[in-house]
Design an enzyme around this catalytic site. Structure first.
Site, PDB file in Angstrom:
ATOM      1  N   GLU A  47     -27.463  34.614 -13.959  1.00  0.00           N
ATOM      2  CA  GLU A  47     -28.269  35.002 -12.604  1.00  0.00           C
ATOM      3  C   GLU A  47     -27.622  34.517 -11.380  1.00  0.00           C
ATOM      4  OE1 GLU A  47     -32.021  34.322 -14.139  1.00  0.00           O
ATOM      5  OE2 GLU A  47     -32.000  32.162 -13.583  1.00  0.00           O
ATOM      6  N   TYR A 103     -50.763  37.363 -18.419  1.00  0.00           N
ATOM      7  CA  TYR A 103     -50.552  38.983 -18.598  1.00  0.00           C
ATOM      8  C   TYR A 103     -49.850  39.651 -17.813  1.00  0.00           C
ATOM      9  CZ  TYR A 103     -52.523  43.221 -20.586  1.00  0.00           C
ATOM     10  OH  TYR A 103     -52.592  44.383 -21.215  1.00  0.00           O
ATOM     11  N   HIS A 134     -38.169  32.685 -23.003  1.00  0.00           N
ATOM     12  CA  HIS A 134     -37.176  32.086 -22.265  1.00  0.00           C
ATOM     13  C   HIS A 134     -36.911  30.560 -22.715  1.00  0.00           C
ATOM     14  CE1 HIS A 134     -34.112  31.163 -19.287  1.00  0.00           C
ATOM     15  NE2 HIS A 134     -34.763  30.818 -18.329  1.00  0.00           N
ATOM     16  N   GLY A 178     -40.512  43.902 -19.052  1.00  0.00           N
ATOM     17  CA  GLY A 178     -41.974  44.382 -19.612  1.00  0.00           C
ATOM     18  C   GLY A 178     -42.287  45.788 -19.839  1.00  0.00           C
TER      19      GLY A 178
HETATM   20  P1  NAD Z   1     -44.875  37.244 -14.717  1.00  0.00           P
HETATM   21  O1  NAD Z   1     -44.792  36.441 -13.427  1.00  0.00           O
HETATM   22  O2  NAD Z   1     -44.738  38.862 -14.662  1.00  0.00           O
HETATM   23  O3  NAD Z   1     -46.444  36.988 -15.213  1.00  0.00           O
HETATM   24  C1  NAD Z   1     -46.838  35.729 -15.440  1.00  0.00           C
HETATM   25  C2  NAD Z   1     -48.503  35.840 -15.774  1.00  0.00           C
HETATM   26  O4  NAD Z   1     -49.009  34.549 -15.986  1.00  0.00           O
HETATM   27  C3  NAD Z   1     -49.397  36.351 -14.517  1.00  0.00           C
HETATM   28  O5  NAD Z   1     -49.265  37.708 -14.608  1.00  0.00           O
HETATM   29  C4  NAD Z   1     -50.453  35.644 -14.719  1.00  0.00           C
HETATM   30  O6  NAD Z   1     -51.501  36.416 -15.744  1.00  0.00           O
HETATM   31  C5  NAD Z   1     -50.075  34.509 -15.563  1.00  0.00           C
HETATM   32  N1  NAD Z   1     -50.201  33.018 -14.580  1.00  0.00           N
HETATM   33  C6  NAD Z   1     -49.507  33.116 -13.619  1.00  0.00           C
HETATM   34  N2  NAD Z   1     -49.666  31.582 -12.956  1.00  0.00           N
HETATM   35  C7  NAD Z   1     -50.365  30.963 -14.159  1.00  0.00           C
HETATM   36  C8  NAD Z   1     -51.043  29.681 -14.086  1.00  0.00           C
HETATM   37  N3  NAD Z   1     -50.513  28.838 -13.392  1.00  0.00           N
HETATM   38  N4  NAD Z   1     -51.639  29.584 -15.321  1.00  0.00           N
HETATM   39  C9  NAD Z   1     -51.950  30.550 -16.070  1.00  0.00           C
HETATM   40  N5  NAD Z   1     -51.668  31.623 -16.059  1.00  0.00           N
HETATM   41  C10 NAD Z   1     -50.682  31.904 -15.108  1.00  0.00           C
HETATM   42  O7  NAD Z   1     -43.854  36.708 -15.749  1.00  0.00           O
HETATM   43  P2  NAD Z   1     -42.925  37.450 -17.010  1.00  0.00           P
HETATM   44  O8  NAD Z   1     -41.597  37.999 -16.098  1.00  0.00           O
HETATM   45  O9  NAD Z   1     -43.623  38.140 -17.727  1.00  0.00           O
HETATM   46  O10 NAD Z   1     -42.134  36.102 -17.507  1.00  0.00           O
HETATM   47  C11 NAD Z   1     -43.104  35.407 -18.639  1.00  0.00           C
HETATM   48  C12 NAD Z   1     -41.873  34.675 -19.324  1.00  0.00           C
HETATM   49  O11 NAD Z   1     -41.188  35.824 -19.903  1.00  0.00           O
HETATM   50  C13 NAD Z   1     -40.884  33.787 -18.713  1.00  0.00           C
HETATM   51  O12 NAD Z   1     -40.648  32.805 -19.679  1.00  0.00           O
HETATM   52  C14 NAD Z   1     -39.791  34.578 -18.610  1.00  0.00           C
HETATM   53  O13 NAD Z   1     -38.474  33.726 -18.370  1.00  0.00           O
HETATM   54  C15 NAD Z   1     -39.670  35.392 -19.687  1.00  0.00           C
HETATM   55  N6  NAD Z   1     -38.845  36.818 -19.442  1.00  0.00           N
HETATM   56  C16 NAD Z   1     -39.251  37.589 -18.620  1.00  0.00           C
HETATM   57  C17 NAD Z   1     -38.682  38.564 -18.372  1.00  0.00           C
HETATM   58  C18 NAD Z   1     -38.762  39.886 -17.445  1.00  0.00           C
HETATM   59  O14 NAD Z   1     -38.290  40.929 -17.407  1.00  0.00           O
HETATM   60  N7  NAD Z   1     -39.699  39.589 -16.640  1.00  0.00           N
HETATM   61  C19 NAD Z   1     -37.734  39.171 -19.476  1.00  0.00           C
HETATM   62  C20 NAD Z   1     -37.382  38.275 -20.698  1.00  0.00           C
HETATM   63  C21 NAD Z   1     -38.021  36.940 -20.629  1.00  0.00           C
HETATM   64 MG    MG Z   2     -32.597  35.322 -16.254  1.00  0.00          MG
END
Ligand code: NAD
Ligand code: MG
Length: 335
Positions: free
Chosen positions: A199, A30, A112, A138
């Site tokens: 990146e 989340y 991703h 997000g």
């Molecule tokens: P984030 O770091 O914002 O959130 C991850 C969440 O995962 C945490 O808030 C927590 O709730 C949970 N978490 C963390 N460690 C954990 C563990 N060991 N076990 C269980 N739960 C755990 O991540 P994000 O940026 O939303 O990225 C999630 C996916 O989306 C990734 O694959 C990323 O590459 C992809 N993505 C992100 C973005 C972006 O803008 N941030 C854009 C496109 C794709």
């Molecule tokens: Mg990237």
């Protein structure tokens, strides 16, 4: 469906929301993407739960957003299981919570492609494996959805056991609001490799090295660090905003003719054939898995190199002058 160059682009009329009817969705994580997916899907009428670790700090936020929070094991039983955890954590969560209870016909969804493309997660052949990746953070995915708009999304299919994988990806992208802007079809390979290259070479690695090189060149020649900071870092925002809003044309329209002439006659002397050759080498290391193996091993080593390099980086003199100058900019958000 229309095409843009060689890519297929889908809009609302191409998506069949019925594909998600009767399907339960488990969102693992989340954070940035997890919250946006969960809330947009819920508002689109989907049956969503959020799966979190025992004692996760995110649980309270999800609950106060009106979402049911369940243990990871339980979320992994849903028809669609969305991996919205940090990429390095995903393989362990998959092995421990998802794989032991996977059943034929489930769909694993990623935002991703890294873990699937580089074989860090290897799902059995009887499940669908898809990607739905909004091309924005997000908070924007959520905010635009609430305003009746959407962020463009990528979709891809790595494994199509059901024969329905693409339709489901499109329906999910639709429920996120993505079809309001357009959904582009790609592959796990293309998304992963272009993301890593971008990146490294341009966005994070390339830009910060360009900034530091410019800053150091001015300092070395005896100019004030404050002036070097304004010219090489602070003003980048104005240029990037113009590029983001209207491409090269808008930038050349809004900068002075002196800046435009200097740019067109000097820029390629900085980013010259050497730089392009270096970029091609980085791309090869992405394509042949060299970078992925290094990063996977680095995580197993508790990110020893990453932590040391980051500590060093943050000691760069630009950080110190930047702190002082940003304190003069009362409109900036501070954290
Ligand atoms: P984030 O770091 O914002 O959130 C991850 C969440 O995962 C945490 O808030 C927590 O709730 C949970 N978490 C963390 N460690 C954990 C563990 N060991 N076990 C269980 N739960 C755990 O991540 P994000 O940026 O939303 O990225 C999630 C996916 O989306 C990734 O694959 C990323 O590459 C992809 N993505 C992100 C973005 C972006 O803008 N941030 C854009 C496109 C794709
Ligand atoms: Mg990237």
């Amino acid at each position: 469906m229309t095409t843009m160059g060689t890519m297929k682009v889908y809009y609302a009329q191409d998506a069949d929301p019925e594909r998600l009817k009767g399907k339960t969705i488990g969102i693992l994580g989340y954070g940035s993407q997890g919250r946006a997916h969960a809330l947009n899907l819920k508002d689109s009428g989907c049956d969503v739960v959020v799966g979190l670790r025992e004692g996760s700090p995110s649980a309270q936020r999800a609950q106060s957003d009106g979402l049911p929070v369940v243990p990871l094991d339980e979320a992994a039983e849903r028809d669609v299981v969305a991996f919205l955890l940090p990429d390095p954590q995903q393989p362990a969560v998959y092995e421990r919570h998802v794989k032991p209870r996977l059943r034929a016909g489930q769909t694993l969804l990623f935002a991703h492609g890294f873990n699937v493309h580089y074989g860090q997660i290897v799902p059995p052949p009887d499940v669908d494996v898809i990607m739905v990746a909004p091309k924005g953070p997000g908070n924007l995915v959520r905010q635009l959805f609430a305003q009746g708009q959407g962020v463009p999304c990528l979709i891809a299919v790595a494994q199509d056991a059901s024969g329905q994988a693409k339709g489901l990806a499109l329906a999910y992208a639709h429920a996120l609001g993505g079809t309001r802007a357009g959904v582009l079809e790609t592959t796990f390979k293309e998304e992963t490799e272009t993301d890593l290259f971008g990146e490294q070479a341009v966005l994070c690695g390339g830009v910060t090295e360009l900034i530091k090189a410019g800053f150091e060149t001015l300092i070395e020649a005896g100019y004030a660090p404050e002036m070097a900071y304004f010219e090489c870092l602070n003003e980048l925002k104005l240029i990037v905003d113009l590029l983001y809003e209207g491409g090269l044309a808008k930038m050349y329209e809004f900068v002075s003719e002196t800046a435009g002439y200097g740019s067109l006659t000097r820029g390629s002397r900085v980013i010259d054939e050497h730089v392009r050759a270096n970029m091609r080498r980085l791309l090869r290391e992405v394509q042949d898995g060299t970078f992925a193996r290094e990063w996977v091993l680095e995580n197993q080593a508790n990110q020893a190199v990453f932590k040391a390099r980051l500590r060093e980086e943050l000691e760069h003199p630009i950080e110190e002058v930047g702190k002082r100058l940003r304190a003069m900019m009362g409109w900036l958000q501070r954290d």
